[in-house]
Design an enzyme around this catalytic site. Structure first.
Site, PDB file in Angstrom:
ATOM      1  N   ASN A 114      -7.659   0.379  -1.471  1.00  0.00           N
ATOM      2  CA  ASN A 114      -6.319  -0.205  -1.528  1.00  0.00           C
ATOM      3  C   ASN A 114      -6.389  -1.665  -1.078  1.00  0.00           C
ATOM      4  OD1 ASN A 114      -3.382  -0.651  -0.140  1.00  0.00           O
ATOM      5  ND2 ASN A 114      -3.267   0.830  -1.802  1.00  0.00           N
ATOM      6  N   GLY A 130      -2.796   0.628   2.764  1.00  0.00           N
ATOM      7  CA  GLY A 130      -3.632  -0.541   2.975  1.00  0.00           C
ATOM      8  C   GLY A 130      -2.920  -1.819   2.594  1.00  0.00           C
ATOM      9  N   ARG A 189      -2.563  -3.533  -0.115  1.00  0.00           N
ATOM     10  CA  ARG A 189      -1.701  -3.527  -1.303  1.00  0.00           C
ATOM     11  C   ARG A 189      -0.391  -2.818  -1.006  1.00  0.00           C
ATOM     12  NH1 ARG A 189      -0.051  -1.032  -6.145  1.00  0.00           N
ATOM     13  NH2 ARG A 189      -0.096  -2.461  -7.923  1.00  0.00           N
ATOM     14  N   CYS A 190      -0.448  -1.684  -0.317  1.00  0.00           N
ATOM     15  CA  CYS A 190       0.772  -0.954   0.027  1.00  0.00           C
ATOM     16  C   CYS A 190       1.712  -1.797   0.885  1.00  0.00           C
ATOM     17  CB  CYS A 190       0.425   0.320   0.796  1.00  0.00           C
ATOM     18  SG  CYS A 190      -0.456   1.572  -0.154  1.00  0.00           S
ATOM     19  N   LEU A 191       1.142  -2.654   1.726  1.00  0.00           N
ATOM     20  CA  LEU A 191       1.921  -3.433   2.684  1.00  0.00           C
ATOM     21  C   LEU A 191       2.614  -4.637   2.054  1.00  0.00           C
ATOM     22  CD1 LEU A 191      -0.715  -3.525   5.561  1.00  0.00           C
ATOM     23  CD2 LEU A 191       1.412  -2.228   5.597  1.00  0.00           C
TER      24      LEU A 191
END
Length: 429
Positions: free
Chosen positions: A373, A416, A418-420
Site C-alpha cells: 500500500n 498504509g 495510500r489509504c491515508l
C-alpha cells in the site's frame, strides 16, 4: 464571506500557505506528480477506542495517539518537502461549517439519529449543536459524544437516555477518518463520493460531502459518481492510466457498486475501460490497494500470493455509447488474468511487477503491514512504511525511490500511505 473564508483557509494549519499557481483539481493516474492531497491528522476520535469497541470500530489494536500523530506529521512533512500542498480534513470541515449554514444543518442531521435516540433527545441535542461554534462543532462531528457528555442535565423524559450507560455514544466517533482515500476519490476533474459498506464508517461520507459541496476551495467541482445504495470504497479504485480504471470487489465494494461506477464514468466520458477484480473477502485484503498499488506508469507492487490468481472482468465502453444514465452500450468479457488484461487496456506491452519475493512468510507479514500500500508522489517515487524492509528493498532494486515513514501506530487501523491520502491534483503522465 468568500474572501474571509479563503483568507482563513490560507492562514490555517491545514492549508500550509497560499494556493499554488496551478490549483487545477484533477487526477488522471496513480503516479503523476502529486500537487495537492487531502489528509486527516489523527485526533481525539482515536481516544474513543477501547478493547470493548475497537473491533466494532475496525481497529486491530488501541493506538498510542500521540505517536500516531507524530507519525502522521512525518508523513505530511515528507509530502510538503516534495512540493505537495497538504490540506487537512479537520480544517476544511471547520471552515465549511463557518461559511455555510446549510452545511451545518446537514452535518448535524447526519450525526443525530432520531431513530436511535428518539425524537425528544434528538431534537434537544440538535438544537444545542446548532449554536456550537464551527471549530467545536467540527470536533464533535468527528470525535463523537457520549451520554455523560451531553450538555444538558439528566432530568429528561427520554427513555433512551435513562436506559443507556453514560459511556455509550450519542454521536458515534469516526476513527477511520484517518483513511481519507475511501470516502472520496477523483477521476479526471471530477470527484466521486462513495458509499462505505460498514456501519462504523457510513457517516464519514457525510462530512466529505459537506466539504466538497460548500467549501470555497471546491466551488464548481462536479461529481463523477454518487451512490447511496451500492457500496464502493476508494481503496478499491486504481487509476491505471488515463481512461483505464481498476475496481476491486470484495469485503467493501460490491459488484453492483463496481458496475454503477463503470457506467457513471462512461456516461461522463471519464473512462473507456473498467477492470473489475474479485478479491478475497477478508480483513487482510479488505481493499484492492492492500494487495496492489502502482509505483510507476508501467509498474505495480503486488502481493505475490495473488500475482497469478488475480483475474479481471473487463467492461468496455462501446463507440456508439449513448451516455444516458448508464443506458449506453458496453461490452463485457472475462474473467481473464489481471496483469495482461491491464496492460492491454493501458496500451502497453507488459506491466512490471515488483513483489516481496518467494519467502511466503515475509510476504504475508509485509502484506498485513501494508507493504503493498504505497503512495506515489511522482513516477518511480513512492512513500512506504519503513517496517516493510523486504518490499522496500525490492522496490529500490527495481529502480523505485522509496521515502520511508514510521507507521507502527498509524497501521493499527490496517492502512498504509495510500489509504491515508486522497489526491486532489496530479500532473498528467
Amino acid at each position: 464571506m468568500g474572501a474571509d473564508a479563503v483568507s482563513a483557509r490560507r492562514e490555517s494549519p491545514g492549508a500550509q500557505g497560499p494556493e499554488p499557481d496551478d490549483a487545477r483539481l484533477a487526477v488522471t493516474s496513480e503516479v503523476g506528480s502529486l500537487r495537492t492531497v487531502l489528509l486527516h491528522r489523527p485526533g481525539n476520535e482515536l481516544r474513543r477506542l477501547t478493547p470493548r469497541n475497537n473491533d466494532q470500530l475496525l481497529f486491530d489494536g488501541i493506538p498510542w495517539v500521540e505517536r500516531a500523530q507524530q507519525e502522521h506529521d512525518t508523513f505530511a512533512d515528507v509530502l510538503r518537502e516534495r512540493g505537495t500542498e497538504v490540506l487537512l480534513l479537520s480544517d476544511l470541515l471547520a471552515e465549511t461549517l463557518a461559511v455555510s449554514g446549510a452545511a451545518r444543518i446537514q452535518g448535524i442531521s447526519a450525526a443525530v439519529d432520531a431513530r436511535r435516540l428518539g425524537h425528544a433527545l434528538a431534537d434537544e441535542l440538535a438544537a444545542f449543536l446548532r449554536g456550537v461554534p464551527a471549530r467545536e462543532l467540527s470536533e464533535l462531528l468527528m470525535t463523537g459524544m457520549t451520554f455523560d457528555e451531553l450538555p444538558f442535565g439528566p432530568n429528561t423524559t427520554s427513555l433512551v437516555r435513562r436506559m443507556h450507560h453514560g459511556a455509550d455514544f450519542v454521536i458515534d466517533p469516526l476513527p477511520n477518518l484517518l483513511f481519507t482515500r475511501d470516502s472520496s476519490f477523483w477521476v479526471g476533474p471530477r470527484v466521486a463520493i462513495t458509499s462505505l459498506a460498514l456501519p462504523a464508517r457510513s457517516r464519514e461520507t457525510s462530512l466529505t460531502d459537506l466539504i466538497y459541496a460548500f467549501h470555497p476551495r471546491f466551488l464548481g467541482v462536479r461529481r463523477a459518481y454518487e451512490s447511496h445504495t451500492a457500496p464502493i470504497e476508494g481503496g478499491d479504485v486504481l487509476l491505471l492510466s488515463e481512461g483505464v480504471v481498476a475496481v476491486g470487489v470484495g469485503e467493501r465494494t460490491s459488484p453492483a457498486g463496481a458496475e454503477a461506477l463503470a457506467r457513471s464514468l462512461f456516461d461522463d466520458d471519464l473512462a473507456h475501460t473498467v477492470l473489475v477484480l474479485p478479491i478475497a473477502q477478508t480483513r487482510a485484503t479488505m481493499h484492492l490497494d492492500t494487495v496492489c498499488t502502482m509505483v510507476d506508469a508501467d509498474a505495480v507492487v503486488m502481493y505475490p500470493a495473488v500475482r497469478d490468481s488475480l483475474c479481471a472482468f473487463t467492461i468496455h465502453k462501446e463507440d456508439d455509447y449513448g451516455g444516458r444514465q448508464g443506458s449506453g452500450r458496453v461490452s463485457m468479457r472475462g474473467p481473464d488474468p489481471f496483469l495482461p488484461a491491464a496492460a492491454d487496456a493501458m496500451g502497453i506491452g507488459k506491466l512490471r511487477v515488483i513483489d516481496t519475493g518467494l519467502d511466503g512468510v515475509t510476504a504475508e507479514r509485509e502484506q498485513w503491514d501494508d507493504g503493498n500500500n504505497t503512495l506515489a508522489l511522482a513516477p518511480g517515487v513512492v512513500v512506504a512504511y519503513e517496517r516493510n524492509e523486504m518490499t522496500n528493498a525490492r522496490l529500490e532494486d527495481a529502480g523505485i525511490e522509496v521515502l520511508r515513514i514510521p507507521g507502527s501506530e498509524l497501521g493499527s487501523g490496517r492502512g498504509g500511505p495510500r489509504c491515508l491520502s486522497c489526491p486532489l491534483s496530479r500532473d498528467d503522465v
